[in-house]
Design a protein around this motif. Structure first.
Motif, PDB file in Angstrom:
ATOM      1  N   HIS A  82       0.796  -1.275   0.012  1.00 33.59           N
ATOM      2  CA  HIS A  82       0.006  -0.008   0.029  1.00 33.59           C
ATOM      3  C   HIS A  82       0.762   1.292  -0.173  1.00 33.59           C
ATOM      4  O   HIS A  82       0.557   2.367  -0.724  1.00 33.59           O
ATOM      5  N   ASP A  83       1.928   1.171   0.662  1.00 32.93           N
ATOM      6  CA  ASP A  83       2.877   2.235   0.954  1.00 32.93           C
ATOM      7  C   ASP A  83       3.827   2.423  -0.433  1.00 32.93           C
ATOM      8  O   ASP A  83       4.758   3.432  -0.472  1.00 32.93           O
ATOM      9  N   ARG A  84       3.742   1.645  -1.406  1.00 31.96           N
ATOM     10  CA  ARG A  84       4.654   1.448  -2.386  1.00 31.96           C
ATOM     11  C   ARG A  84       5.845   1.257  -2.313  1.00 31.96           C
ATOM     12  O   ARG A  84       6.911   1.060  -3.017  1.00 31.96           O
ATOM     13  N   VAL A  85       6.429   0.677  -0.976  1.00 31.25           N
ATOM     14  CA  VAL A  85       7.610   0.184  -0.466  1.00 31.25           C
ATOM     15  C   VAL A  85       8.016  -1.008  -1.308  1.00 31.25           C
ATOM     16  O   VAL A  85       9.107  -1.485  -1.755  1.00 31.25           O
TER      17      VAL A  85
ATOM     18  N   SER B 297       6.811  -2.297  -3.921  1.00 27.89           N
ATOM     19  CA  SER B 297       7.333  -2.212  -5.244  1.00 27.89           C
ATOM     20  C   SER B 297       8.583  -1.633  -5.406  1.00 27.89           C
ATOM     21  O   SER B 297       9.565  -2.055  -6.498  1.00 27.89           O
ATOM     22  N   ALA B 298       9.296  -0.781  -4.613  1.00 27.86           N
ATOM     23  CA  ALA B 298      10.684  -0.234  -4.578  1.00 27.86           C
ATOM     24  C   ALA B 298      11.573  -1.498  -4.437  1.00 27.86           C
ATOM     25  O   ALA B 298      12.619  -1.368  -5.200  1.00 27.86           O
ATOM     26  N   VAL B 299      11.159  -2.364  -3.402  1.00 30.51           N
ATOM     27  CA  VAL B 299      12.280  -3.176  -3.148  1.00 30.51           C
ATOM     28  C   VAL B 299      12.061  -4.362  -4.274  1.00 30.51           C
ATOM     29  O   VAL B 299      13.132  -4.952  -4.570  1.00 30.51           O
ATOM     30  N   LEU B 300      11.202  -4.788  -4.918  1.00 28.70           N
ATOM     31  CA  LEU B 300      11.313  -5.877  -5.921  1.00 28.70           C
ATOM     32  C   LEU B 300      11.168  -5.304  -7.219  1.00 28.70           C
ATOM     33  O   LEU B 300      11.336  -6.410  -8.148  1.00 28.70           O
TER      34      LEU B 300
ATOM     35  N   THR C  77       0.793  -4.393  -5.722  1.00 29.51           N
ATOM     36  CA  THR C  77      -0.489  -3.528  -4.991  1.00 29.51           C
ATOM     37  C   THR C  77      -0.905  -4.497  -3.791  1.00 29.51           C
ATOM     38  O   THR C  77      -0.519  -5.610  -3.935  1.00 29.51           O
ATOM     39  N   SER C  78      -1.708  -3.860  -2.871  1.00 28.18           N
ATOM     40  CA  SER C  78      -2.139  -4.558  -1.742  1.00 28.18           C
ATOM     41  C   SER C  78      -3.243  -5.604  -1.995  1.00 28.18           C
ATOM     42  O   SER C  78      -3.371  -6.644  -1.263  1.00 28.18           O
ATOM     43  N   ASP C  79      -3.844  -5.625  -3.298  1.00 27.69           N
ATOM     44  CA  ASP C  79      -4.569  -6.766  -3.661  1.00 27.69           C
ATOM     45  C   ASP C  79      -4.181  -7.451  -4.710  1.00 27.69           C
ATOM     46  O   ASP C  79      -5.156  -8.281  -5.220  1.00 27.69           O
TER      47      ASP C  79
ATOM     48  N   ARG D 156      -2.409 -11.553  -1.690  1.00 24.76           N
ATOM     49  CA  ARG D 156      -3.522 -12.250  -1.318  1.00 24.76           C
ATOM     50  C   ARG D 156      -3.059 -13.801  -0.904  1.00 24.76           C
ATOM     51  O   ARG D 156      -3.725 -14.332  -0.176  1.00 24.76           O
ATOM     52  N   ALA D 157      -2.002 -14.223  -1.643  1.00 26.50           N
ATOM     53  CA  ALA D 157      -1.715 -15.808  -1.351  1.00 26.50           C
ATOM     54  C   ALA D 157      -1.048 -15.758   0.056  1.00 26.50           C
ATOM     55  O   ALA D 157      -1.541 -16.911   0.655  1.00 26.50           O
TER      56      ALA D 157
END
Length: 259
Positions: A196-199, A201-204, A209-211, A216-217
């Protein structure tokens, strides 16, 4: 010299937990500590840290630090308050004097431990800017043996602005913290917050996204299934795969995010 218990061991005791490691801060310089304890290990005297071993117990003793205008140089100091002011979170910026058992808590860490609140020492933005990896540590500290900890509003804002800072951190250091997060019983909750905080995405380096399916898995995994890389049957003999083997992923919740 003077010596204090500091950091995680104080936080754990105030949380009702038994600390698994002991860190100490002292007015003594590393060379003096090494002279006093012949069996001590020089684990980072250039940074002020020595591993003291005595009576079957090992603990890290670090010389008090002072603020320095040169970020590349460690400056030793004599003020406990100055040393604690350089730490990341209030719950990690507490100390107990070994002789008197007196608690020093200049930033209100005990109250934050009791309320389950994560708060930065002084400015949250400055603390994360000083060391971008602290961002990952904050998310790791959200998951604890005594429940979920929530960042306060100032720290939450700083976390949402932190993704651009993580570009400066090596993948190896990021993975150390992410591995610990994924090993926690509330990994799904923490990863959802990171997404949710976009962190995340920055790491990977992917749009997470949170969903999304991966997050979800994680929510479908039972806590005992974590960490994800643990062998569920450690005593079983692991057979090396043959060249023609095709892995069966039909039962893998990470490949098929369904209950």
């Amino acid at each position: 010299g003077r010596v204090w218990l500091v950091g995680g061991c104080v936080r754990d005791c105030l949380s009702g937990l038994t600390p698994w490691e002991v860190d100490m801060a002292s007015t003594l310089h590393p060379d003096r500590v090494l002279a006093l304890f012949p069996r001590a290990l020089d684990t980072g005297s250039e940074h002020g840290t020595v591993m003291v071993r005595n009576g079957g117990i090992s603990c890290e003793v670090t010389t008090l630090r002072a603020a320095s205008s040169d970020a590349s140089r460690i400056a030793f100091g004599t003020s406990l308050r100055d040393d604690l002011s350089l730490r990341d979170l209030t719950m990690n910026a507490m100390a107990v004097h070994v002789g008197s058992a007196q608690l020093f808590d200049p930033w209100g860490g005990q109250g934050h431990v009791e309320s389950g609140t994560l708060a930065a020492v002084a400015s949250a933005k400055d603390r994360l800017r000083e060391d971008a990896l602290r961002t990952m540590r904050v998310y790791r500290f959200m998951d604890s043996k005594v429940g979920v900890r929530e960042p306060d509003e100032e720290l939450s804002r700083a976390l949402r602005a932190a993704p651009r800072l993580l570009a400066e951190v090596s993948p190896e250091r990021l993975w150390v913290e992410l591995r610990r997060i994924l090993a926690g019983p509330r990994a799904a909750l923490v990863c959802s917050r990171m997404a949710h905080d976009r962190v995340l995405s920055a790491v990977l380096h992917k749009d997470v996204t949170s969903d999304c399916r991966g997050v979800r898995a994680l929510q479908l995994l039972a806590p005992q299934s974590l960490p994800l890389w643990a062998d569920k049957q450690p005593s079983a003999t692991v057979r090396a795969p043959s060249p023609g083997d095709v892995p069966d992923v039909r039962g893998d919740v990470l490949c098929e995010a369904r209950p």
